[in-house]
Structures are given as structure tokens and as C-alpha cells.
Design an enzyme around this catalytic site. Structure first.
Site, mmCIF file in Angstrom:
data_model
loop_
_atom_site.group_PDB
_atom_site.id
_atom_site.type_symbol
_atom_site.label_atom_id
_atom_site.label_comp_id
_atom_site.label_asym_id
_atom_site.label_seq_id
_atom_site.Cartn_x
_atom_site.Cartn_y
_atom_site.Cartn_z
ATOM 1 N N TYR A 148 -14.495 63.430 -0.790
ATOM 2 C CA TYR A 148 -14.809 63.839 -2.164
ATOM 3 C C TYR A 148 -15.754 62.827 -2.800
ATOM 4 O O TYR A 148 -16.779 63.198 -3.399
ATOM 5 C CB TYR A 148 -13.524 63.946 -2.980
ATOM 6 C CG TYR A 148 -13.756 64.091 -4.466
ATOM 7 C CD1 TYR A 148 -14.104 65.322 -5.010
ATOM 8 C CD2 TYR A 148 -13.631 62.997 -5.317
ATOM 9 C CE1 TYR A 148 -14.333 65.459 -6.376
ATOM 10 C CE2 TYR A 148 -13.849 63.120 -6.676
ATOM 11 C CZ TYR A 148 -14.204 64.354 -7.200
ATOM 12 O OH TYR A 148 -14.429 64.466 -8.546
ATOM 13 N N LYS A 152 -19.682 63.312 -4.409
ATOM 14 C CA LYS A 152 -20.046 63.030 -5.800
ATOM 15 C C LYS A 152 -21.120 61.949 -5.887
ATOM 16 O O LYS A 152 -22.013 62.023 -6.734
ATOM 17 C CB LYS A 152 -18.803 62.613 -6.596
ATOM 18 C CG LYS A 152 -17.716 63.672 -6.666
ATOM 19 C CD LYS A 152 -18.202 64.953 -7.343
ATOM 20 C CE LYS A 152 -18.226 64.836 -8.847
ATOM 21 N NZ LYS A 152 -18.565 66.131 -9.502
#
Length: 279
Positions: A148, A152
Site C-alpha cells: 500500500y 501511495k
């Protein structure tokens, strides 16, 4: 005079997107609120000057239709475009299916890239602003969140480059590096489990608890966060805005001063299971 306009991706109930939509609406903007399933935007009920838009940022047809909707409603101008929609993810790197990582990057990298390209002509005409909601996780190596975090951080590099490339065209780019904020993001993992044979079964319960928000990390009230972020957006600045719990600490620890890697690693494994677990 027609109100200024903003389009926000990922506006389902009880999230950052819906909070940003509420704040912009309170300040007199026409809000284009988007979600993959508009039925999950119940916060729009009874509000005027808000247009719900069905938008899955991973689908080209949805993006095209959304651009057409906004173009017709605004004479081809858009003052603010906020890339907020994203997919959360929790899993040890060794256990994740690579196809799941591709799906994650479709939502968190290729989706924002595609929508920004599509709405760019409207932003350029308005000399507006595009924003990216990113995460402090992209600056720290938190166990179980590496994939994740990498998605980002990757879109943040795109945002930093766009800031330079769009400046001559009169469009500003703001990256909101977000710390702990209360949202529905911690509710997605009720069926999460490690695969059979995982080397990390010994700390599975800790991993599952952290995925659901049981990491002991304080989280800022969503509307408090949204008001501060909209304040910053209205200034029309380009660059980074760090906000949310621990955002300033991470900024100082990773960008303002040199922190020894060993010290950062020791801090980041606290409470993840890796600080006490021995295989």
C-alpha cells in the site's frame, strides 16, 4: 457569478472524500462527488449544488462519462480536482498474490494518473488545482503495509513531477501527505487472513488487529482534517501539505533531518509483532 467547482473521487460515506465534499459545499462550491457506487453517498441527501457522479477510476468508460458530465455542467472548466479514491491493503510482502498488487496499483496509481490526464483540459481552462491525497506510510517502512505504501508513494512522485510540468499552464498541484485520520478505511478487513503456510502465522492476530485499526495510533477527526486541507487548497499553493496525526513527526523525521536507518526500523516494528515474535 457561478460558484467555483470541485470534483472529488472516492466520496463514499464516512471517509476523507465525503468530509472534503461537505466542507467545500459549506463554503459555497458546486461539488461533483464521485464513487463507484453512488448509493453509498448517503451524505448527499438533501444537499443542493451537489452532483453525484458514478466513477470507478480504473474504468476508462466511467472516466470519459464523468468528464462529459462536468464539461456540460461547467462550460468546460473545473477549479479543483482531488484524487482521493484509493484502495487500502494489508499483507506481508511474501504472502501477497502479485495479481492483487497489480489491482492495488490500478486503484492507487494508474487510476489517479488516468483521471488527472482526463480532467487536465478542464483544469487548465480554469487555471485550477489538482490534488493528491497520499500517506505518511510512503515515508516509513511499516511492516505489513509495504505494498500500500509503495503505491501511495509512487503516485506522489507523479504529483511532484506534474507540479513542475503544469506550472507553465497555470495549474497548481498539491500533495496532501496524510497522517492518522478517522475513516472507513479500517473497516475493509473483516475477512482478512494470512494464506496457509504463511511464515507469519505466529503473529497473524496482531496483523489482523492492526489492519482493523487496532494499532493504538490516534486518528484525527475527519472534518477537522478536511477543514484544514480545504484551507490549504484555497490558498492555491503548489507543493506538499502534511496533516493528520503523526504527519509532522514523520515529515521532520524523514525529510527535515537525517535519521539513522536502525533507529527508524526499531521504531516502526513496535507493536507489529516483529518486536517480540521469534519464528
Amino acid at each position: 457569478m457561478a460558484p467555483k467547482t470541485v470534483l472529488i473521487t472516492g466520496c463514499s460515506d464516512n471517509g476523507i472524500g465525503s468530509a472534503l465534499g461537505k466542507v467545500f459545499h459549506e463554503r459555497g462550491y458546486h461539488v461533483f462527488a464521485t464513487a463507484r457506487n453512488p448509493a453509498k453517498m448517503s451524505w448527499l441527501g438533501g444537499l443542493d449544488n451537489v452532483t453525484p457522479v458514478k466513477l470507478d477510476i480504473t474504468k476508462a468508460a466511467d472516466i470519459k462519462a464523468a468528464v462529459e458530465t462536468v464539461t456540460k455542467a461547467t462550460d468546460g472548466k473545473l477549479d479543483y480536482f482531488i484524487n482521493n479514491a484509493a484502495k487500502n491493503h494489508f499483507m506481508p510482502v511474501l504472502d501477497v498474490e502479485v495479481d492483487a498488487v497489480r489491482d492495488l496499483f490500478e486503484s492507487n496509481y494508474f487510476g489517479p494518473l488516468s483521471t488527472t490526464q482526463a480532467f487536465a483540459p478542464l483544469l487548465i481552462k480554469a487555471k485550477g488545482q489538482v490534488s493528491f491525497i497520499t500517506s505518511i506510510s510512503g515515508y516509513v517502512n511499516t511492516p505489513w503495509m509495504g505494498l500500500y505504501a509503495s503505491s501511495k508513494r509512487a503516485i506522489e512522485v507523479v504529483a511532484d513531477t506534474l507540479r513542475l510540468e503544469l506550472a507553465p499552464l497555470g495549474v497548481t498541484v498539491l500533495t496532501v501527505v496524510t497522517g492518522g485520520v478517522k475513516s472507513s478505511g479500517q473497516t475493509y478487513f473483516d475477512d482478512l487472513k494470512l494464506p496457509e503456510g504463511s511464515l507469519y502465522k505466529g503473529v497473524e492476530e496482531t496483523i489482523l488487529s492492526r489492519a482493523k485499526g487496532g494499532d493504538g495510533m490516534p486518528r484525527m477527526e475527519t472534518l477537522e482534517y478536511a477543514n484544514a486541507v480545504v484551507d490549504e487548497m484555497e490558498k492555491g499553493k503548489s507543493g506538499k501539505f502534511w496533516y493528520g496525526e503523526f504527519a509532522e513527526m514523520v515529515r521532520q523525521g524523514t525529510t527535515a533531518v537525517a535519521v539513522p536507518l536502525e533507529a527508524m526500523d526499531s521504531q516502526m516494528i513496535q507493536g507489529t509483532g516483529l518486536d517480540t515474535w521469534k519464528p
